[in-house]
Structures are given as C-alpha cells and as structure tokens.
Design a protein around this motif. Structure first.
Motif, PDB file in Angstrom:
ATOM      1  N   ILE B 342      48.604  36.419  28.635  1.00  0.00           N
ATOM      2  CA  ILE B 342      47.932  37.342  27.774  1.00  0.00           C
ATOM      3  C   ILE B 342      48.357  39.383  28.117  1.00  0.00           C
ATOM      4  N   ILE B 343      49.769  38.727  27.454  1.00  0.00           N
ATOM      5  CA  ILE B 343      50.305  40.313  27.494  1.00  0.00           C
ATOM      6  C   ILE B 343      50.054  41.310  26.368  1.00  0.00           C
ATOM      7  N   GLY B 344      50.054  42.915  27.521  1.00  0.00           N
ATOM      8  CA  GLY B 344      49.249  43.534  26.925  1.00  0.00           C
ATOM      9  C   GLY B 344      50.910  44.703  27.349  1.00  0.00           C
ATOM     10  N   ASN B 345      50.807  45.445  25.588  1.00  0.00           N
ATOM     11  CA  ASN B 345      51.906  46.352  25.302  1.00  0.00           C
ATOM     12  C   ASN B 345      51.617  48.027  26.080  1.00  0.00           C
ATOM     13  N   GLY B 346      51.825  48.631  27.533  1.00  0.00           N
ATOM     14  CA  GLY B 346      51.326  50.049  27.217  1.00  0.00           C
ATOM     15  C   GLY B 346      52.049  50.214  26.602  1.00  0.00           C
ATOM     16  N   LYS B 347      51.701  51.617  25.132  1.00  0.00           N
ATOM     17  CA  LYS B 347      53.194  51.968  24.449  1.00  0.00           C
ATOM     18  C   LYS B 347      53.283  52.783  24.905  1.00  0.00           C
ATOM     19  N   LEU B 348      52.868  53.633  26.118  1.00  0.00           N
ATOM     20  CA  LEU B 348      53.460  54.791  26.735  1.00  0.00           C
ATOM     21  C   LEU B 348      53.912  53.951  27.929  1.00  0.00           C
ATOM     22  N   SER B 349      54.365  52.914  28.429  1.00  0.00           N
ATOM     23  CA  SER B 349      54.937  52.353  29.749  1.00  0.00           C
ATOM     24  C   SER B 349      55.976  51.938  29.656  1.00  0.00           C
ATOM     25  N   ALA B 350      56.935  52.057  30.206  1.00  0.00           N
ATOM     26  CA  ALA B 350      58.126  51.360  30.124  1.00  0.00           C
ATOM     27  C   ALA B 350      57.657  49.652  30.167  1.00  0.00           C
ATOM     28  N   ASP B 351      57.033  49.451  31.333  1.00  0.00           N
ATOM     29  CA  ASP B 351      56.711  48.010  31.696  1.00  0.00           C
ATOM     30  C   ASP B 351      55.741  47.326  30.523  1.00  0.00           C
ATOM     31  N   LEU B 352      55.852  45.706  30.586  1.00  0.00           N
ATOM     32  CA  LEU B 352      55.263  44.985  30.117  1.00  0.00           C
ATOM     33  C   LEU B 352      54.194  44.496  31.115  1.00  0.00           C
ATOM     34  N   THR B 353      52.772  44.482  30.527  1.00  0.00           N
ATOM     35  CA  THR B 353      52.174  43.909  31.870  1.00  0.00           C
ATOM     36  C   THR B 353      52.241  42.257  31.170  1.00  0.00           C
ATOM     37  N   VAL B 354      51.775  41.798  31.774  1.00  0.00           N
ATOM     38  CA  VAL B 354      51.204  39.844  31.440  1.00  0.00           C
ATOM     39  C   VAL B 354      50.011  39.455  32.626  1.00  0.00           C
ATOM     40  N   HIS B 355      49.001  39.142  31.852  1.00  0.00           N
ATOM     41  CA  HIS B 355      47.463  39.329  32.505  1.00  0.00           C
ATOM     42  C   HIS B 355      47.476  37.240  32.670  1.00  0.00           C
ATOM     43  N   SER B 356      47.650  37.005  33.616  1.00  0.00           N
ATOM     44  CA  SER B 356      47.322  35.956  33.951  1.00  0.00           C
ATOM     45  C   SER B 356      45.481  34.446  33.181  1.00  0.00           C
ATOM     46  N   PHE B 357      45.925  33.611  32.306  1.00  0.00           N
ATOM     47  CA  PHE B 357      44.402  33.893  32.172  1.00  0.00           C
ATOM     48  C   PHE B 357      43.842  32.820  33.291  1.00  0.00           C
ATOM     49  N   ASP B 358      44.379  32.013  33.779  1.00  0.00           N
ATOM     50  CA  ASP B 358      43.858  31.788  35.385  1.00  0.00           C
ATOM     51  C   ASP B 358      43.037  32.862  36.719  1.00  0.00           C
ATOM     52  N   ASN B 359      43.927  33.500  37.126  1.00  0.00           N
ATOM     53  CA  ASN B 359      43.833  34.566  38.089  1.00  0.00           C
ATOM     54  C   ASN B 359      42.654  35.127  37.075  1.00  0.00           C
ATOM     55  N   MET B 360      42.636  35.445  36.243  1.00  0.00           N
ATOM     56  CA  MET B 360      41.265  36.022  35.446  1.00  0.00           C
ATOM     57  C   MET B 360      40.214  34.766  35.666  1.00  0.00           C
ATOM     58  N   ILE B 361      39.812  33.651  35.289  1.00  0.00           N
ATOM     59  CA  ILE B 361      39.227  33.447  35.651  1.00  0.00           C
ATOM     60  C   ILE B 361      38.567  32.700  37.186  1.00  0.00           C
ATOM     61  N   ALA B 362      39.856  32.836  37.576  1.00  0.00           N
ATOM     62  CA  ALA B 362      39.214  33.616  38.976  1.00  0.00           C
ATOM     63  C   ALA B 362      38.635  34.366  39.820  1.00  0.00           C
ATOM     64  N   ALA B 363      39.140  35.587  38.984  1.00  0.00           N
ATOM     65  CA  ALA B 363      38.525  36.672  39.455  1.00  0.00           C
ATOM     66  C   ALA B 363      37.142  36.590  39.202  1.00  0.00           C
ATOM     67  N   ILE B 364      37.225  36.112  37.928  1.00  0.00           N
ATOM     68  CA  ILE B 364      35.080  36.426  37.231  1.00  0.00           C
ATOM     69  C   ILE B 364      34.088  35.420  38.128  1.00  0.00           C
ATOM     70  N   GLU B 365      35.238  34.005  38.701  1.00  0.00           N
ATOM     71  CA  GLU B 365      34.171  33.457  39.780  1.00  0.00           C
ATOM     72  C   GLU B 365      34.036  34.234  40.715  1.00  0.00           C
ATOM     73  N   GLY B 366      34.932  34.596  41.485  1.00  0.00           N
ATOM     74  CA  GLY B 366      35.162  35.234  42.400  1.00  0.00           C
ATOM     75  C   GLY B 366      33.810  36.482  42.636  1.00  0.00           C
ATOM     76  N   LYS B 367      33.690  36.502  41.162  1.00  0.00           N
ATOM     77  CA  LYS B 367      32.619  38.372  41.512  1.00  0.00           C
ATOM     78  C   LYS B 367      33.930  39.529  41.686  1.00  0.00           C
ATOM     79  N   LYS B 368      34.809  39.213  41.649  1.00  0.00           N
ATOM     80  CA  LYS B 368      36.209  40.930  42.628  1.00  0.00           C
ATOM     81  C   LYS B 368      36.033  41.100  41.272  1.00  0.00           C
ATOM     82  N   PHE B 369      34.640  42.859  41.607  1.00  0.00           N
ATOM     83  CA  PHE B 369      35.371  43.672  39.764  1.00  0.00           C
ATOM     84  C   PHE B 369      35.585  44.984  40.675  1.00  0.00           C
ATOM     85  N   ASP B 370      36.187  45.808  40.157  1.00  0.00           N
ATOM     86  CA  ASP B 370      36.952  47.537  40.119  1.00  0.00           C
ATOM     87  C   ASP B 370      35.385  47.862  39.804  1.00  0.00           C
TER      88      ASP B 370
END
Lengths: 653, 653
Positions: B342-370
């Motif tokens: 999942i690619i989020g293009n920070g329009k005021l950022s030089a870099d592209l951030t790419v999120h991982s769906f698998d990582n997201m599911i793992a984080a949700i399952e691990g309840k690792k919230f910020d």
C-alpha cells in the motif's frame, strides 16, 4: 409521380450510403509509405504544429481549435452554447452573451467560421461564426480566443449562408436559409409561395475594435439561401449566394424542392447597395434583435435590444442583384483566389458549374437577360458559364483552392475529394474519403492567398474509422498532403461536435500575439478585488456579496458566517495570479450553476442560493499547485430567521 | 511563525513552478528516434487504436474517451454536466439525471473513473466516476457509452476519495474530502475540530444490472480524506484511504493542514463492516439524496429522493478500522497488483512510503498500537512499513503498476515520472514530464492484471507545449512506452477539461460488444412513434404534444398549424433509422433549450414555449444525407386568442 420521385431519392440515398462504406480501410499506402505518413503528421514533444485550424462545432454551438498536421484539439471556445467547463453562459458576466429576442437561448448550431482579412489576405485579428438556428453572428478575438460579440440577425431563419467576410472585412455577411414572413406574422404555411421572403444581411465591422452593426438587409424572393462567398480581387464589391427551393415548396422539401433543373446563384453588388443606403436609400423597419458585447477590460458582457433594421428592396437598386442559373440545388458557392471563377456545386448534379465573373459583367452590361424572378434579372446560363468540370463524382458540395491554380471539390455521395485545374477544368486526381465528406479546408482557401500544403476533409459519417463508442460517434476529419501532383491521405482524426466548415491559418500569423494573462492592474471589473485587503463580504437586503481574491494556494476570505437560507449569495472572485497558465477554479457544493474558471487577472461572479442550513465547503477546481488540495473554505448558512451577523476570516495571518 | 511558514510555501511553490518550466523542449530524442516514435503512436487510416483510455473531465463534469497510443479523443460522455451538443440535461428524458437534494445542479467536477472488475481483473461492463463537488457517483454503460445512473452521497463534501471498485465490483467506494457537521446543521466554523466528521460510503453494485445503493457509511474523524484504493488478492476485503488535515484546521489550510509530520492511511476492513450491518448493525439516519436512473428501453431517466442512510460508528466494529501513520499530507493511495503493498505518497515529502499488508495484519493481530485517534487504533509506523523509496523527486502524488514488478510514481513539483522496483525499492528510471504531472495511468494499473505497455502522464500545467490559444489552455497528457527497461516519451496530446485520473482497457475487451443502434422494435418510450402513420399532434389544455418521426430526409409531420403564443409545445421525436451512425438532430428557432441529437431507434423530447406569432422553421442539425438541407418543417404560431385548430401535414404523399 411525386411518390416515385421520393422513393427514388430514398433508394439513391441508401444505396450510395452503403457503397460509400464498403471499403473499410482508407489506407491504400504500403507499410513503408505509412511510416513516412506517420512522420508527416507527427509533431514531436516540444515542437509545434504548423497551422491552426478553427473548426465549427456544428451542433455543439462552439468553435474548436486544432493543430495541423497533428490533428490535436487545443481548445473548445464557447460561442453560442452554455459551457459548464468554464462557466460561459452560467457566470453573471457571460449570461448576457446568450440573450436573444426570444429570451435566453443556451445553444446554437455553428457552421462557417471565417477569419478577418485585409487586402484579401488573412489578417488573424478575429474569427467570425454563424449561429444557424436562432440567427446570430459571433466575433471571436484571436488574441484572447474568447467570444467578444454576438449580434442577432432579424428577419432570418436558419442563418446558413453565413458568416463570410469581404476582402477588407468591411462586412461579415449573413444569409437566411429558410424564408419566412417578413415581418414575422401569423399566416398559413401553405401561402409560402410569393409571400415568404429571404433576408441577406450585410453586417459592418468596425476596422478598429471589430464591433458589428447590421448596415442593411436585402429582402429577396422566398427561396432557400444555402451558402455564399465574397468576390475578391476584380470581383471585390460583389457577393455570391447559392439558392435552392426556387420552387418555393413548404412541405416534403426533399422531393418538392428538387423539381427544377436549375436553381440560381444570386450575385449581389454590395458596393452599389452600400452607396444607395449611404445616400439615404432603404427603409427602416421595426425588428427586435439582441446585440451582446463582451468587454475585455471589465471582463463583463452586456446585452442591448435593438429596435429597427434597414431593409433594401433589390428592385429599388437596379443593377445590384442578378440571378445566375446553376444546375440543380447547388450547395457550396466558392470563389477562386483571383476572383474570376464562381463555382456552384449542384448537389444533385454530377458536374460542377463554373461561372465567369468577366462573363457575368459582360452579360450585365449587354443586358442579356433570360427573364426575371420577382423582378430580379436572370442572366443566361451559357453567357456566364466559364466551364464545366466533368468530375465523374456524385453529390459535389464544396470547393477550395491551393493558390497554385488547382481546385479541390468534395463529393458527399461518392465520398471523395477531386482535384481539378482552374481554366482547363481537367480532373487531375481523386482520393476517397471515409465517409461522405461535407466541407473541406485549405488554410487561407477562402482568400486571395491560400497556403496549399494540406487539405482537411470534414466527413459526415464515421462508422468504423475508430474504436466503437456506442451508437453516438464523433465526426471525423482526414488530412491529405497536397504539396505534390497527387493528393496523399495522411491521417484520420476525430472532431468534436459536427464541424461543418473550418478556417486555417499559419501558426506564425497568430502565435506571436496570443495573450497569456490578463493584467490585474488593467482589471476594470466593478466587483474586482485588486489587493487581498479589499476582500470583504457585504449584505444588501437578502443579497450577500462576497468579494474574494485567490492566489496559490488560498481564497481570501476562506471562512464566512452570517449567510442565511433565502439569501442570494454572489461570489465575485478575482484571480491574483499573473503567470501564464495558472487559472483557479471555484465551486460551491450544491450550486445550481456551473463552476467558475478564472484566468490570471480576471474577475468572475457566480450566484448561489443556499437551501439548507449547514456549513458548506467551496474549493479550487483547477489543480494549481502542490497545495491545491488545501485550497478550500467554508460558508456557514444559518436559518432564515437567524440574527447572526456577517463575519469572515481573511485567512492571511 | 505561521506567517513564515506561509511565505516559505509560497516561495517554494513559485520557485518550483518556475524550475519545472525551464526546459521548454521535452524531446531529448534524436531525429532518427523521433521517426520511430512517430511510428509508435501513428494509427494509420482504417486501423484502430490498441487501448481505450477513459479520462475524467475534471471541471467539465464529463468523461472523455481516447485511443492509445494515438491520443485521439473519440467521445465526450456527458455525466454530471449539461451537454448542449446532445441535449443531455436539457431534454425532458435526461433532465432528471441532474437532480440532487439541492435541486437541479447542471455541473460537477469529475475525478476518478474506475472500470468494473471480476476477480480483480477489468471486465469492461461499466465505468464509475465521482462528482466531487455535489457528492455523487455515476455509472456509465460500456456498451452504449451513456450515463445510466447517478447516486448522490449524503453526509459528504468534496467527494474526492472516490470512485474505486472492489475486486468483484461488490462496492464502488466514495469518501468525503471535506469533513462537515453530520448531520448538516448551523454551527460555528471554528468549532470544526472534534465536531466535524467525514463519511466513507460503500455503495453496493447489483451484479446483474449494476444498480447502486448506499449499503453503509462509516462516520470517521473530521480529517480530509484524499484518495483511496481497494485491497486486492490477499488484501481483498480491505480498503485504504489517505488522510490529510489530521490537524483539523478550518482556515488557511495550506499552512494549517501541513503542520503534522505524519498523517494517516485509514485501513477499512469492509467485509467486517458488511457482516456487522448484515447482522443488523449500524444506525439509520435521516438523509435526503437523489437516485437517478436512466432506462435504456424507455430512453428516459427518473429521479427518486431517498430519505435515510445507514451509518456505522467505527468504534462499534472493533477490528475494522485502523490508522497507518504516513509521512506528511499523503495524496495518492495505491495498492500493487498482488495486494501486498500500500503506497502512500506524502505530497510534501521526498520519499515514498510503502506499507506492507502482511505487516499490518501482524501488527493488528499483535495489538501493537501507538495510541488512538478518536478511539481508532493507530498502528506503529515501523511495524507496518515495507520500505521507503528514496526517489530524489519532490511532490510524489500517484503510483501505478505494470504487472511486471515495477511501479511508476508521479512527482508534481519536480515534474517527472519515476520507475522503481517493488520489493527492492530501487529507482530504475526517471523521465521528465511537461509540466507538473498529477495522476498517471497504465491500462489495468488499478487491478490484479495491468497491461504494462504504455503509461500516460496527466499533466497540470501546459504553457508552451502547443500553439498558444490565449490565457486558457487545455491540459496536456504525455504517453511513454514502458515496454523496455527505460521509459521512452512518445508523444504529447492535449486533453479536454481537466483529466485527473484515467482508466484504460485493451480495445479487444470492449469493442466487440459496443452497441451500434437502439432497436426501434424495443423502444418503450411512452411518446414513441413507431411508424410514421402514428405521427400526430395533440392538444391538452395549453400543452401541445407533437409526436414526430424522422428518417432520411424528412420529419413527419413537417407543417404544423394551430399552436398559440403561451402554449407549451412538446416535440417527441423518434428516429426511425436502423443503420449505424445515422443520428438526426432537431432544433427549433428561438428555443430556450438545446437541440436534440437522436440516435437510431431512440426517442427524445424537447419543450418550446413560443413567444411571438409567426411561421417558425425547424430542421435537422446533423448532416445526414445528400438531402439533409431539405430536412425541415414549419410551425405556425398564432396569437394566444386565436381559434385556429391544430392541423398538420404528414409530408408523405
């Protein structure tokens, strides 16, 4: 007998329509040649086209601008139709452009653009185009590419034999297609013959600012007046109109208007008529018609209703109007660059008839007439004839010229363009079109100086030329290289609306003077906000006026409170940008009008009548900067009985 | 401090705008290469393009159809805006299409077309597009290329993160851009923070006939929701939305919405929410919104006002909604063909951030919230991150995929397209755009099966790319060949309106099923005239109904008497042609509406309110045959107190 004729026509039409669509591939070139044609129409990134082509929008009511040879559309200029894209015909400033004696008319059918001329050559100052349905002529600036003026043409109906200019743009000429009672009145339709009449209008063009005024209308017999072109060079001072339905039929015209073997080209000595009216001739008659002017400095149009028009009975100006017999229902009426040849394309005839201006003058001077029609002398066909082109085609419509002694004629039924030689009348080349070509265009082809490098065929039937897009297809153009002895088909490109005629001009004559911005310091709009600190909101009864400025990337003001349900809210928005190609757009949720698209330095106004209490956003609709998505604001709308006072945030500190 | 920030942005914007326009020639190729590029985009006469490209019209409110690689425009499909060319939004049959809860709205701002999918692949049945201003979603048939349905979206404002479909077209999704009071009510704008909310709407699509219905709206915190894309493959069942203005500012957004270093991508498990509402979850709330349907068999639209909508509080569906922190004001939100990235293009950022769906599911399952935002869990940035593309560009906006493991991202500020590799995040190539590119499009690029032969860049600034046409220019597209390792710029072509996004599809998937005519024997229009002998004129009080048929080259009836000033005259016109590409047009002088453009087998109706006695002509506006100019008729209009009875001539014998 009539029935038989009718069926014959129907059959003829269907058969030829089919035959013209038989060959589905218009490219007779080999692969090797293809690649050369590809190069000929390819305009590489960063390079520019060689010609502008202005194409009438037909039933779009507008004018489109293409580049040649690429066939790319650069702009759609709104003329006679509402254009939601920019707010033309919706914004307060432009609504007056579409006023007529019938009220607000949001549409028309634009047919024949013509570029202004000086000494018979394109001067690129303005382009004119006719509204065919609710008779009007528009003038468009070729520096701003905006419609600056529209004048309605009274006593006319189906303003088709329009809008062509004389060789110093003394006049733009508008001829009626349908004859009507003049003045309009309640009368039985079947009393058409002998009672209906056709007006040919000569509209003067101010040489400095281009403003139009109907100088006079010649009231002609009740024929249909189809197309027209000016004399030029030696025939300057004359104007020529094709007629059909000289039968004066009023029903089932496809049969009843096609009985006569010959109709006429009407030759009008407009210089003689001009002198007559300058000396007090003619008759002023009551006629309501709108005259709409757009002022570039105030960015605002006004509409004035005129009350009378000067009419001329041709019988009162002997020697000014003659009829030249021309075979069967001529359509196009074209004059060669020298002004000697007047070509009448009998659309139900296989041959082209070419009249000679010199012969015509000699016949007039010799008073060799072949009777008269409603008192107008008819010249003898043989006396005025210069020659006949035995084309071998069917359904000739229009002719243009390359300035090298050749003419190019379109044939609707046999779907082809035929090249032939002026003077010898010999056919030099013929190329198929896909399908059923109407007009054609050579840049400058209707002037003393054509630029004979390309001809564009404007085809009426598209069918299988492009990927299919449902029952409704765009019309199609084809561009041919005419620099050699034989024409060479280069490319097909779709066109927007229904281009009838087109006018082309070399890029170098227009590009250097194209305006890039409107200067903010020259903005005389009464509601302009020239500096952000002038931004404000004012209430006048139930009208709220929001004076707003906009620049990358915010509106000033951006939060407004105190508006109530039942208010009429005017947004007057000034774009403070002064860089090329930085418009801002403005849209308000739930508006019952279009957006505003505001060019740098320009002010535009929109009305919003909020119907529900709430907090409603507005935003910029034209992606203008990296922070375009942040370019927004809110209007709080309170109930009608609220006593919240107007307030706003300038959003600047 | 604020002031400083603001000035910095203004400076940044101007400087980068200038720098992006410095190189006026985009063609770095040699002459020899040019000729090869010419061949690559040249579609010879009689041949067809390889792809359809559907481009949003932006502020035109419509959808345009182009061919690739030629860049030729085949059609403008009217969707949200009145279209004088065909009478859309003017004819009696189509006026209901533009009804909303705010009344008749003649315009909108169309942004993101998306083609229906089956199993994550383009199925070419329909195309959807959003109205951004007065929130609506439209569905267009890809057999007739006509707008068949428009549904308004309540509780929304700036319907921008729309209209994208799930991988079996279960839903077309519409997200608000601006948050507003839900329900709308009168409240101070500066109480925005914590009180305004944003609705994300899931609109179900009937698999058989495509009809839309708002299944549920998720009522989110008062951020701005910018763009969205569906999960696919393994992430099917999820939907992702970029947010900005998580600061919840309500004034001078360009500064105040850009304070936070990170905003969010909202991840929505719509399958979970669907199950929740299928089991009776959610809350029906009052909401007025229009649902407009066009019926192909009656050729007529109807508008229904709906009264309530089902809303869902995300806190009531734990596990369904999460926030993924994403650098500074992300704009595009793009999902790769596998559904993993999942690619989020920070329009005021030089870099592209790419999120991982698998990582997201793992984080949700691990309840690792910020922490959480309004009760919605925020995942940890580092936990969901797949990688960062060190692009070296400025202002990343949108990303598409070629199906071969590569991604292509546009950079608005540095005016370029950057090609990079999924998984390794390395930059493979970069090519300049002219100028300031917004979206880009690879056919099928938003699906599991892209067709990675071309990418089209949709540029926001045109300036000097074409012949100048005054202050207002069309936007511009550029097509690149992406079949090799390096991208190759092939061609520039202007686009109509302001194309934001586009959707492409191979021609072979659409062309075979494109409809050519409407069958007359299937015409169920209540006012259709199926044979000429049914043609007639009827009076009902002061309404006159003219039931008319048309075929080359006449109208039946063609002479009508007995109409009076003050009457409301309805023309109901049926086109009896049954051949492809033989429309007829209909126009009446002085009409206060547009023409009708009537396809073979179709019936359309127009209203005319004559204001003056007289004999007024009508005619066919689409050059249809050799005898088109004869295709006309007259209506006699008598004074209001006249006692002339209705009569008409069938014009057939």
């Amino acid at each position: 007998m009539k029935k038989y004729t009718y069926q014959l026509f129907a059959l003829l039409g269907s058969a030829l329509m089919l035959s013209s669509c038989g060959n589905q591939n218009g490219n007779s070139s080999s692969g090797a040649l293809n690649s050369s044609n590809a190069e000929k129409v390819y305009v590489a990134p960063g390079e520019h086209d060689e010609f502008y082509a202005f194409m009438s929008g037909g039933y779009s009511g507008n004018l489109t601008v293409y580049g040649l040879p690429s066939g790319r559309m650069f702009k759609e200029i709104p003329v006679f139709s509402q254009f939601p894209t920019s707010g033309y015909g919706y914004s307060e400033e432009t609504k007056p452009m579409l006023e007529t004696s019938h009220g607000f008319v949001p549409w028309d059918d634009s047919h024949h653009p013509d570029i202004s001329q000086t000494n018979g050559e394109l001067d690129g100052r303005w382009i004119f185009i006719n509204g065919n349905n609710t008779p009007r002529i528009a003038r468009i600036s070729l520096t701003t590419f905006e419609t600056e003026e529209i004048i309605e043409v009274p006593n006319s109906a189906g303003n088709h034999s329009s809008s062509f200019v004389t060789e110093n743009t003394e006049y733009v000429v508008a001829g009626t297609r349908f004859s009507v009672p003049i003045p309009q009145r309640d009368m039985p339709i079947n009393e058409y013959k002998g009672n209906f009449q056709g007006a040919l209008s000569f509209i003067s063009v101010d040489p400095e600012h281009g403003h139009m005024d109907i100088k006079f209308q010649i009231i002609m017999p009740g024929f249909n007046y189809d197309l027209s072109h000016p004399g030029r060079g030696k025939s300057h001072g004359w104007f020529f109109f094709t007629t059909y339905n000289t039968e004066e039929a009023n029903s089932l015209q496809e049969v009843n208007s096609s009985q006569n073997d010959k109709d006429f080209i009407a030759a009008i000595n407009w210089k003689m008529v001009e002198e007559y009216v300058n000396n007090g001739g003619g008759k002023k008659v009551p006629a309501n018609y709108a005259h709409n002017l757009y002022d570039e400095s105030t960015h605002t149009a006004t509409s004035t209703m005129k009350k009378e028009v000067l009419t001329v009975n041709p019988l009162d100006v002997p020697g000014a109007v003659f009829f030249l017999p021309t075979p069967k229902s001529p359509h196009g009426c074209d004059v060669d660059p020298s002004g000697e040849y007047i070509i009448g394309n009998g659309k139900l005839s296989a041959d082209l008839t070419v009249h000679s201006f010199d012969n015509m003058i000699a016949a007039i001077e010799g008073k060799k007439f072949d009777g008269e029609a409603y008192g107008i002398p008819i010249l003898k066909f043989e006396d005025v004839l210069a020659g006949v082109v035995k084309s071998g085609g069917l359904g000739p419509l229009h002719t243009e010229f390359d300035g090298k002694g050749n003419a190019y004629t379109t044939f609707f039924i046999s779907s082809e363009v035929v090249k032939w030689k002026l003077g010898t009348w010999e056919v030099i080349d013929r190329k198929p079109t896909y399908y059923s070509v109407g007009h054609l265009m050579i840049p400058g082809g209707n002037s003393r100086k054509p630029f004979g490098k390309y001809v564009v065929a404007l085809n009426k039937i598209t069918k299988d030329r492009y990927l299919p897009v449902g029952p409704e297809m765009e019309h199609s153009a084809q561009i041919y290289d005419i620099s050699g002895e034989k024409m060479e088909l280069l490319y097909d490109f779709p066109t927007h609306g229904e281009p009838h005629y087109a006018a082309g001009i070399p890029a170098e004559l227009l590009a250097p003077k194209s305006k890039k911005i409107y200067r903010l310091d020259e903005n005389k709009h009464p509601y302009a906000v020239l500096t952000p600190d002038q931004a404000r909101v004012e209430r006048k009864g139930n009208e709220v006026h929001i004076y707003m400025s906009t620049i990358r990337s915010h509106f000033t003001p951006d939060n407004i409170e105190g508006v109530k349900v039942g208010d009429k809210v005017y947004f007057h928005i000034t774009n403070h940008e002064q860089d090329f190609d930085v418009p801002h757009g403005f849209a308000m949720i739930g508006q019952n009008t279009s957006e505003l698209l505001i060019m740098p330095g320009q002010t535009k106004s929109s009305v919003w009548e909020p119907k529900k209490p709430g907090v409603w956003p507005f935003y910029c609709t034209d992606f203008c900067s990296a922070l375009h998505q942040e370019m927004q604001g809110y209007v709080r709308v309170s109930p009608a009985d609220s006593n919240i006072e107007l307030s706003w945030s300038l959003g600047e500190d």
